[in-house]
Design an enzyme around this catalytic site. Structure first.
Site, mmCIF file in Angstrom:
data_model
loop_
_atom_site.group_PDB
_atom_site.id
_atom_site.type_symbol
_atom_site.label_atom_id
_atom_site.label_comp_id
_atom_site.label_asym_id
_atom_site.label_seq_id
_atom_site.Cartn_x
_atom_site.Cartn_y
_atom_site.Cartn_z
ATOM 1 N N ASP A 197 5.825 2.541 -8.517
ATOM 2 C CA ASP A 197 6.114 2.046 -7.148
ATOM 3 C C ASP A 197 7.618 2.193 -6.924
ATOM 4 O OD1 ASP A 197 4.970 0.419 -4.786
ATOM 5 O OD2 ASP A 197 6.863 -0.595 -5.303
ATOM 6 N N ASP A 201 4.070 4.037 -1.050
ATOM 7 C CA ASP A 201 5.006 4.489 -2.061
ATOM 8 C C ASP A 201 4.421 4.339 -3.467
ATOM 9 O OD1 ASP A 201 4.903 1.751 -2.057
ATOM 10 O OD2 ASP A 201 7.050 1.480 -2.471
#
Length: 946
Positions: free
Chosen positions: A820, A863
């Protein structure tokens, strides 16, 4: 029969037989020897030994040695009547020489004349005849040298002995080798036939030659004994005269005592016999022996002592010592001896009656009143004992009866007569009644008596035997018969050689004739078999066109029997009109013109008319028959091709349909050779690949196939050729002539002939480029992220499930990384989504640069990225990858001339081989680990642990 001698017992039997044959032929050869018995014109064992050595090699040499040894021991025993050490040495020497010659001769023949041999090639025969004298040098040289060294041959006889020995072996070889091969040689069929054509003629000639030799030898022997007969007759006559003179001498001396009326003194006796002794010097002594009764003994001894002091009547004992004679009724003392010497006087007084052999003779003389001779006795002489005779003549004297006797010492009386000829003649004088030998002068114990004469002497019968000595034979030897035999044997050898060549040539001619005859029979049989079984009709015509032969198939095709066709004109019967029933003139007939022109003709456009009136289309060939440059007729070979004509018509229709189908087909079609070259293509295929028809048929499919698809395509092609598949389909890419790539659906099958051999490929090609692009677009949307091009969640889950299914059986671990981007929401909110999209693309690029080709990186959304790492050998490998990823984000991301530093948090979950964990649990572990990394301060990684 022979060359193998496969068993031990057969080998022993053959060896024993060879020993016996060696001995017998050796004795027979020596019977042809010229006296004294060593110069034989032929010695067969020498030839037999070399021949057998040639056939069997060195293993037969012991038998040859044994045969030679026994033969020579036999010869020695026959000569001396006993075995001797010297005889054994000679036998061993000759046996060794004979064995060596046989071994060397056999080996040389094997090396220079092929084995087994028919010995009929002139070169082989000449080679044998030329080498035979050289092969026989060994035994003669070694044996004669050894005999000379042992002193059995003097230096004057060495050359003659060597030459005769060598000639005997040489002639034995050239005669006996062919005869031995007749009995034992290979191939047996040929050599067995030569028993009548070679062996029998040679043996007959040899028998005639031996008969001639025996006759010539007798004549030659008779001629050589001419001088002997004269010498023997002369000696025998001299002996007769000498013996008769002795009796006459004694008769004259007896008169001295018979008619003298007074006592005879020794002086009287000496004077009377002196003339006789001078005339017959071979007489040892003449003696007077009176008969003295016992009553007269003393007065006689006293009277004699007045003449011979010390006189006494004496007798010898067993030790030959003289003693006074024992008392007996009467005595016969030796009184007077002439010539008188000190030595002869020593036996004066010797009582002859004391010895039986003398007493008996005295009594016989008185009884017969004639001269009587003793048996051969030992005489008591001054020099000792000597063999001799006493010839006694009875006397009835004035005072005493008695005998006068002559003392005959054999070596003097007989030796003086025979000594002059003792080197040339063997003489033996034998008393017939007792067979006692009176005198013998014998140089050769085995010489045969040639001359014999009987005599009567002293009331006894004698036989004089005389034979020529070895020296006489050597001096009077005639070589005519020996030379005749040697030359004759050599000629027999040459005749044998000529017969070998002739019979060999005859055998080859007969074999060739047999082969040719058999070949002709086989050829005729094959011709008959071929024509009878041939699937085509055949007939033969003469120059008039008349049929002289037709085979069964021709009869069947035409419907005519052989009897109905033979002698009929072929054109008028079978070929008189065309298929449209138009008349076919003979001068226009292709077959007739071909025959008359002497040229072969072949056509498939003719018909023959059968017996039922129906035509048959034929494939026909007419071949002229030419013998010795003259045209004799023709051979016509034809086959019914009516069915083929129908088939050809159907094929032409089929080919037309195929061409039309191929030409107007909406998809590409092609015939491709086994090498991959386009041989026939339609326009649709030309349109697909952008080539013209001519350009495409000059190309191979390999040349226009995309490199990435060629290997798979060729693999399918090989399976087709191997028969593993009958057809295949595949999607592949062609490179058009303009270099553009076109996707096609390819369907390929293979065509095979009747023998299942591959001939060519049939290909159908459909252009699927548009469909392929459409499919790729749908696949891209379904399985890949639109922004980054990375696999999306669906693709990730598919690969994850595939990897998870393999883990229980795998030996390696796998890792799942959840990533992430730190503070990505803030970047989006402050810098805008356009900048965020750029950062997402840069992150996907950097992540792909950190992974292997077998690894998977996907974007789940926003993301969040997930990386799947299969086939990890160690648990730390996943951590090294995580660290590598972190290091890749040390450098800032450049967006619109702005440098943006970003960090990432990574959660790592390792699934070891054999671990029982579900995909959902595994993803959950990685997600938990990622949040642990965020909680630990971000921009790092955390490994999940239970």
């Amino acid at each position: 029969m022979l060359p193998g001698l496969p068993t031990y017992s057969k080998s022993i039997r053959f060896s024993l037989a060879l020993v016996v044959i060696y001995i017998i032929t050796g004795k027979l050869g020596l019977m042809l020897a010229v006296p004294p018995g060593y110069a034989s014109a032929i010695f067969p064992p020498a030839g037999i030994a070399i021949a057998v050595s040639y056939l069997l090699g060195k293993r037969i040499i012991p038998a040859i040695f044994a045969g030679s040894l026994i033969l020579n021991l036999w010869v020695d025993y026959s000569t001396h009547h006993h075995f001797s050490q010297l005889g054994l040495v000679v036998a061993l020497l000759i046996a060794a020489a004979s064995s060596l010659q046989a071994r060397l001769g056999g080996a040389w023949l094997r090396r220079n004349i092929a084995f087994p041999t028919t010995l009929d090639a002139p070169a082989d025969v000449v080679r044998f005849l030329v080498s035979a004298p050289l092969l026989c040098l060994v035994s003669a040289s070694v044996s004669v040298a050894g005999l000379f060294a042992l002193g059995l041959i003097d230096q004057h006889s060495v050359l003659a002995s060597w030459v005769s020995w060598w000639v005997g072996d040489f002639l034995g070889l050239i005669v006996m080798l062919p005869l031995t091969l007749v009995m034992l040689g290979q191939p047996r069929a040929l050599w067995r036939k030569r028993l009548q054509t070679v062996a029998v003629p040679m043996l007959l000639l040899f028998a005639l030659l031996v008969a001639a030799f025996v006759t010539a030898s007798k004549w030659e022997r008779k001629e050589s004994l001419t001088e002997f007969d004269g010498l023997a007759s002369q000696l025998s006559e001299q002996l007769r005269v000498r013996l008769e003179s002795q009796e006459a001498v004694l008769a004259q001396i007896s008169a001295l005592f018979t008619y003298q009326q007074a006592d005879i003194s020794q002086a009287d006796f000496r004077n009377f016999v002196k003339v006789t002794l001078d005339k017959y010097p071979m007489i040892y002594a003449i003696e007077w022996v009176p008969k003295i009764r016992q009553v007269e003994r003393a007065s006689f001894v006293a009277r004699m002592q007045s003449e011979f002091p010390g006189f006494d009547i004496r007798e010898p004992d067993s030790a030959n010592q003289w003693h006074t004679a024992k008392v007996r009724p009467y005595y016969f003392p030796l009184t007077y001896i002439e010539p008188t010497t000190a030595q002869t006087q020593r036996v004066v007084g010797f009582d002859l009656a004391s010895l039986d052999n003398r007493k008996i003779t005295i009594l016989q003389a008185f009884k017969q009143n004639t001269a009587v001779v003793t048996a051969p006795i030992q005489l008591y002489l001054s020099s000792g004992h000597e063999a001799g005779l006493l010839l006694m003549y009875p006397v009835h004297g004035y005072r005493y009866d008695g005998v006068v006797q002559t003392v005959l010492v054999n070596k003097d009386f007989f030796g003086a007569l025979f000594s002059r000829t003792e080197a040339l003649l063997n003489v033996r004088l034998v008393e017939t009644e007792s067979q006692a030998i009176v005198y013998a002068s014998v140089a050769d114990a085995q010489s045969d008596v040639v001359f014999s004469r009987d005599f009567k002497f002293g009331s006894k019968h004698y036989r004089l035997d005389i034979s020529p000595s070895a020296q006489y034979y050597a001096k009077h030897r005639g070589w005519q018969s020996w030379s005749m035999l040697a030359v004759g044997i050599f000629c027999i050898g040459l005749v044998g050689a000529i017969l070998l060549i002739g019979t060999g040539y005859t055998a080859r001619v007969l074999a060739l004739v047999g082969e040719k005859t058999l070949a002709l029979k086989e050829s005729a049989a094959r011709f008959q078999e071929i024509t009878d079984t041939l699937g085509e009709g055949i007939y033969v015509t003469d120059m008039s066109g008349l049929i002289t032969f037709i085979n069964p198939e021709g009869q069947r095709l035409l419907g005519w029997s052989q009897e109905a066709l033979l002698g009929r004109n072929a054109h008028s019967l079978l070929h008189y009109k065309k298929v449209d029933h138009a008349h076919y003139a003979e001068q226009d007939c292709v077959l007739c013109n071909a025959m008359k022109g002497g040229q072969a003709a072949k056509t498939s456009d003719e018909v023959f008319w059968c017996r039922d009136g129906q035509p048959i289309h034929i494939d026909v060939t007419s071949i002229p028959i030419i013998r010795e440059g003259v045209l004799r007729g023709a051979v016509v070979v034809f086959d019914d091709i009516s069915s083929r004509k129908k088939t050809e018509t159907a094929l032409r229709a089929s080919e037309k349909s195929f061409r039309e189908i191929m030409e107007f087909a909406p998809i590409g079609m092609a015939i491709v050779s086994l090498e991959g070259r386009f041989t026939k293509v339609n326009q649709a295929l030309c349109n697909i690949v952008g080539y013209s028809n001519d350009a495409l048929v000059a190309t191979t499919f390999q040349e226009i196939t995309h490199a990435d698809d060629l290997a798979k395509d060729l693999e399918y092609v090989q399976q087709l050729l191997d028969g593993k598949i009958n057809a295949y389909q595949m999607e592949k890419r062609y490179i058009r002539r303009d270099k553009a790539v076109v996707w096609v659906q390819l369907s390929v099958s293979i065509f095979r002939d009747e023998e299942n051999a591959p001939q060519y490929f049939i290909a159908q090609i459909e252009d699927i480029t548009a469909r392929k692009h459409q499919y790729d677009e749908v696949t891209q949307e379904a399985y890949f992220d639109a922004l980054t091009g990375l696999p999306n969640r669906r693709m990730l889950l598919s690969r994850l499930h595939q990897l998870h299914a393999r883990l229980p059986q795998a030996n390696q671990s796998a890792a799942l990384l959840f990533l992430d981007i730190d503070h990505f929401k803030q970047i989006n909110d402050t810098l805008g989504h356009d900048v965020g999209d750029v950062i997402l693309k840069e992150v996907s690029t950097r992540l792909q640069g950190c992974l292997r080709q077998s690894d998977t990186v996907s974007r789940l959304g926003g993301d969040e990225f997930v990386m799947l790492l299969p086939e990890l050998t160690q648990r730390d490998d996943a951590e090294h990858v995580a660290q590598k990823i972190l290091n890749s984000f040390v450098l800032p991301v450049q967006v619109n001339e702005r440098s943006i530093h970003i960090g990432v948090s990574i959660g790592l979950a390792v699934c070891a081989a054999g671990t029982q964990v579900t995909v959902t649990e595994w993803m959950k572990q990685a997600d938990i680990a990622m949040y642990e990394a965020k909680g630990a301060g971000r921009n790092g990684y955390h490994v999940y642990s239970a």
